[in-house]
Design an enzyme around this catalytic site. Structure first.
Site, mmCIF file in Angstrom:
data_model
loop_
_atom_site.group_PDB
_atom_site.id
_atom_site.type_symbol
_atom_site.label_atom_id
_atom_site.label_comp_id
_atom_site.label_asym_id
_atom_site.label_seq_id
_atom_site.Cartn_x
_atom_site.Cartn_y
_atom_site.Cartn_z
ATOM 1 N N ARG B 58 83.527 41.863 43.765
ATOM 2 C CA ARG B 58 82.184 42.422 43.918
ATOM 3 C C ARG B 58 81.205 41.908 42.865
ATOM 4 O O ARG B 58 80.125 41.444 43.185
ATOM 5 C CB ARG B 58 82.303 43.942 43.739
ATOM 6 C CG ARG B 58 81.716 44.774 44.779
ATOM 7 C CD ARG B 58 82.138 46.217 44.483
ATOM 8 N NE ARG B 58 83.585 46.301 44.321
ATOM 9 C CZ ARG B 58 84.403 46.383 45.351
ATOM 10 N NH1 ARG B 58 83.939 46.414 46.558
ATOM 11 N NH2 ARG B 58 85.703 46.438 45.157
ATOM 12 N N THR B 59 81.605 42.032 41.610
ATOM 13 C CA THR B 59 80.681 41.690 40.532
ATOM 14 C C THR B 59 80.340 40.201 40.588
ATOM 15 O O THR B 59 79.180 39.804 40.499
ATOM 16 C CB THR B 59 81.301 42.055 39.169
ATOM 17 O OG1 THR B 59 81.648 43.432 39.198
ATOM 18 C CG2 THR B 59 80.338 41.810 38.036
ATOM 19 N N LYS B 87 94.784 27.084 26.884
ATOM 20 C CA LYS B 87 95.261 26.276 25.752
ATOM 21 C C LYS B 87 95.039 26.993 24.427
ATOM 22 O O LYS B 87 95.280 26.422 23.373
ATOM 23 C CB LYS B 87 94.532 24.926 25.743
ATOM 24 C CG LYS B 87 94.777 24.091 26.986
ATOM 25 C CD LYS B 87 93.925 22.835 26.970
ATOM 26 C CE LYS B 87 93.944 22.150 28.339
ATOM 27 N NZ LYS B 87 92.748 21.338 28.539
ATOM 28 N N ARG B 108 83.029 38.601 32.361
ATOM 29 C CA ARG B 108 83.986 39.657 32.703
ATOM 30 C C ARG B 108 85.242 39.345 31.907
ATOM 31 O O ARG B 108 85.736 38.216 31.955
ATOM 32 C CB ARG B 108 84.270 39.602 34.203
ATOM 33 C CG ARG B 108 85.430 40.455 34.653
ATOM 34 C CD ARG B 108 85.015 41.916 34.760
ATOM 35 N NE ARG B 108 85.809 42.620 35.718
ATOM 36 C CZ ARG B 108 85.305 43.444 36.631
ATOM 37 N NH1 ARG B 108 84.011 43.592 36.755
ATOM 38 N NH2 ARG B 108 86.088 44.089 37.431
ATOM 39 N N HIS B 136 80.194 48.537 31.733
ATOM 40 C CA HIS B 136 79.861 47.724 32.900
ATOM 41 C C HIS B 136 78.432 48.121 33.284
ATOM 42 O O HIS B 136 78.213 48.792 34.291
ATOM 43 C CB HIS B 136 80.850 48.024 34.025
ATOM 44 C CG HIS B 136 80.833 47.036 35.152
ATOM 45 N ND1 HIS B 136 79.923 46.002 35.228
ATOM 46 C CD2 HIS B 136 81.613 46.944 36.254
ATOM 47 C CE1 HIS B 136 80.170 45.305 36.335
ATOM 48 N NE2 HIS B 136 81.188 45.865 36.975
#
Lengths: 151, 310
Positions: B58-59, B87, B108, B136
Site C-alpha cells: 500500500r505505502t 553487503k 520504510r 507512520h
C-alpha cells in the site's frame, strides 16, 4: 579515641548528596571497578539534614569531566561535586540535570536504529521528575532505569 | 511551520493542528488529480526515491501513484535483496548515496528511529513510510483526511478507536493527532490490550473527552466514526482465547443496527475478521475510500516538501 568514619582526601573528588542506595551506580558510571588503582571511599546510608539519608563517594587523585558530571546528574540530580586540591575544596558544583543526554546512554529498545551499526550517537530528551526519565529521540522509547542505560 | 519546502515528514508529533489542516486542505485540491479526472505536471523533472527495506504494498504503490500522477518519476527498491545493504552498508551511507539520485526520499525500515536517522544524513526531505513499530505519519494524515473529507469537519465528532490499542501504532498516532481537534474519543479494546495510559493522559490534557470500554456495543449508538484495527493472533498464547476475543470485536450487520445513519467505518487495512465483508456494501463502509485517500494526501505532501503548488 575519636575515629573519623571517612577521612579527608588530599586530592580528588567528593560526590556528596547522592540519593541513598545510588552510590554503587555512581561507581558504575565512573567506570570504577576491580581494576581501580586509586583509593575510593564509599559511604552509604549516611544521615543527612537535607535528604534524610544519603550516599557519598570519594575518589582520590581524579577530577571528573563535564560528561561524567552529566552522567551523575542523570542518576543523582541533586548531587554536589567537590574538587579537592591539597585538602581544600577548590571547586564546588551542584550538578545540573541536562536537557539532552547525547552519547552517554544506550537505548533499551533492541529494535531502535541506534542499536545497529550506524554512525550516530544516542540522543535522549531528559524528562524531569524524581527520578528523571529519558526519551530516545530516535524511537521515542522512554527509559525508566536511567542508571542501567548509561554506557 | 513557516516553510514546507525541504521539510522532513518523520512523526505526527512534529505536526501542529495548523500544519495538519494545511495538509488536509491541500489534499482535497489533489483529489481530482488522484482520481485521474485532471492531469498535472507540477513535479515534472523531479525524482522520488522509494527505499523500502521491508515489503509494503500500500505505502509503496500509493507514493508511486502520487508521484507519477504529478508528472514525477520514481526509483528505488522494495526489499534489501540484491542491494548493498546486504553487503553490510549502513543506512547512513545508503541515504548519502541516494541523495545524489533523487529529490526526496521515502523510507520504510524495520527499525524504529530509522527515518530520523536518515534525515540527519541528507539535505533532501525524508518521508517516514513506517519505521518498525514506530511512526507512520502519512497513514495518520490519510486517516484524518478521510474523517474530515467524509464528515466535513473533525471538531465535535464522537470517534471510537477499536481493537488492539496497546500495540497498534496507527491507533496511537491517530489518538495523538485527534487530541488537538476537540473531539470526544472512546477507546474500545479487549482486556489486556487497552490504550497505554501515557497516551490517555496526553489526550486528556488537550481537553478531549475520553472514555474507555471493553464493549463495542457501548459505543456504536453514539459514534460518528468507528476506526477499527486488527487484533493480532500472535498477541494471544491460546488460539481459542484469540478466537473468542476476536469474535466479540467483529463489526457485522446486527451490531450496526444501533448505529447512527451517517456513521463512517474506517480500517487502516489489511483486515482479517474484524469487519464482516457484507458490511462492505453498506454506506457505512469507507475503508476502501480511506485506502484511496493515501494518494491525494501523499500528492499534497510531495508538492509541499518539493516546494511546488502549496
Amino acid at each position: 579515641m575519636r575515629e573519623l568514619r571517612v577521612t579527608p582526601i588530599k586530592n580528588g573528588t567528593v560526590i556528596d548528596h547522592i540519593p541513598a542506595g545510588m552510590a554503587l551506580k555512581v561507581l558504575k558510571v565512573l567506570g570504577i571497578d576491580e581494576a581501580v588503582t586509586s583509593t575510593v571511599t564509599v559511604a552509604m546510608h549516611v544521615p543527612s539534614k537535607a535528604m534524610g539519608w544519603k550516599d557519598i563517594v570519594k575518589v582520590e587523585d581524579r577530577e571528573l569531566s563535564p560528561r561524567e558530571v552529566d552522567k551523575i546528574a542523570l542518576i543523582a540530580p541533586r548531587a554536589s561535586v567537590n574538587v579537592i586540591r591539597n585538602y581544600n575544596v577548590a571547586e564546588k558544583h551542584v550538578v545540573r540535570l541536562p536537557d539532552r543526554a547525547v552519547g552517554i546512554l544506550r537505548c533499551g529498545n533492541p529494535n531502535c536504529i541506534t542499536n545497529l551499526r550506524e554512525p550516530v550517537e544516542t540522543d535522549f530528551l531528559v524528562l524531569r521528575g524524581e527520578p528523571p526519565r529519558v526519551a530516545c529521540r530516535y524511537c521515542d522509547r522512554i527509559v525508566e532505569d536511567v542508571a542501567a542505560a548509561i554506557v | 511551520m513557516a516553510s514546507w519546502k525541504g521539510r522532513d515528514i518523520l512523526s505526527i508529533r512534529d505536526f501542529s493542528r495548523g500544519d495538519m489542516e494545511v495538509v488536509l486542505k491541500h489534499a482535497r485540491k489533489m483529489a481530482p488529480f488522484a482520481e485521474g479526472q485532471k492531469s498535472s505536471q507540477t513535479l515534472e523533472g523531479k525524482i522520488l526515491a522509494n527505499l523500502f527495506f521491508e515489503p509494503s504494498t500500500r505505502t509503496r504503490l500509493s507514493f508511486e501513484s502520487a508521484m507519477i500522477r504529478l508528472g514525477g518519476r520514481v526509483l528505488g527498491f522494495s526489499s534489501v535483496e540484491g542491494t548493498s545493504v546486504q553487503k553490510g552498508e549502513t543506512l547512513a551511507d545508503t541515504v548519502r548515496m541516494v541523495e545524489g539520485y533523487a529529490d526526496a526520499i521515502v523510507l520504510r525500515h524495520p527499525h524504529e528511529g530509522a527515518a530520523r536517522l536518515a534525515a540527519e544524513f541528507t539535505e533532501r526531505p525524508v518521508i517516514n513510510g513506517g519505521d518498525g513499530a514506530g511512526q507512520h505519519p502519512t497513514q495518520t494524515l490519510q486517516d484524518l483526511y478521510t474523517i474530515w473529507d467524509e464528515k466535513g469537519k473533525i471538531e465535535g465528532l464522537s470517534i471510537a478507536l477499536v481493537g488492539d490499542l496497546k500495540y497498534g501504532r496507527t491507533a496511537h498516532s491517530l489518538a495523538h493527532a485527534l487530541a488537538g481537534f476537540g473531539t470526544s474519543l472512546s477507546f474500545v479494546s479487549p482486556p489486556g490490550l487497552e490504550m497505554p495510559w501515557e497516551i490517555i493522559e496526553e489526550v486528556k490534557k488537550s481537553g478531549t473527552a475520553v472514555s474507555t470500554t471493553h464493549r463495542l456495543e457501548d459505543v456504536v449508538p453514539v459514534a460518528d466514526v468507528l476506526y477499527v484495527t486488527r487484533i493480532q493472533r500472535e498477541r494471544f498464547p491460546d488460539p481459542q482465547e484469540y478466537e473468542r476475543v476476536a469474535g466479540s470485536y467483529r463489526v457485522d450487520l446486527p451490531l450496526l443496527r444501533e448505529a447512527k445513519k451517517d456513521l463512517i467505518l474506517l480500517h487502516p487495512l489489511p483486515r482479517t475478521t474484524e469487519i464482516d465483508p457484507v458490511v462492505d456494501r453498506t454506506p457505512y463502509a469507507k475503508y476502501f475510500r480511506q485506502a484511496f485517500n493515501a494518494v491525494p494526501v501523499r500528492m499534497a505532501l510531495l508538492e509541499m516538501i518539493l516546494g511546488v503548488g502549496g
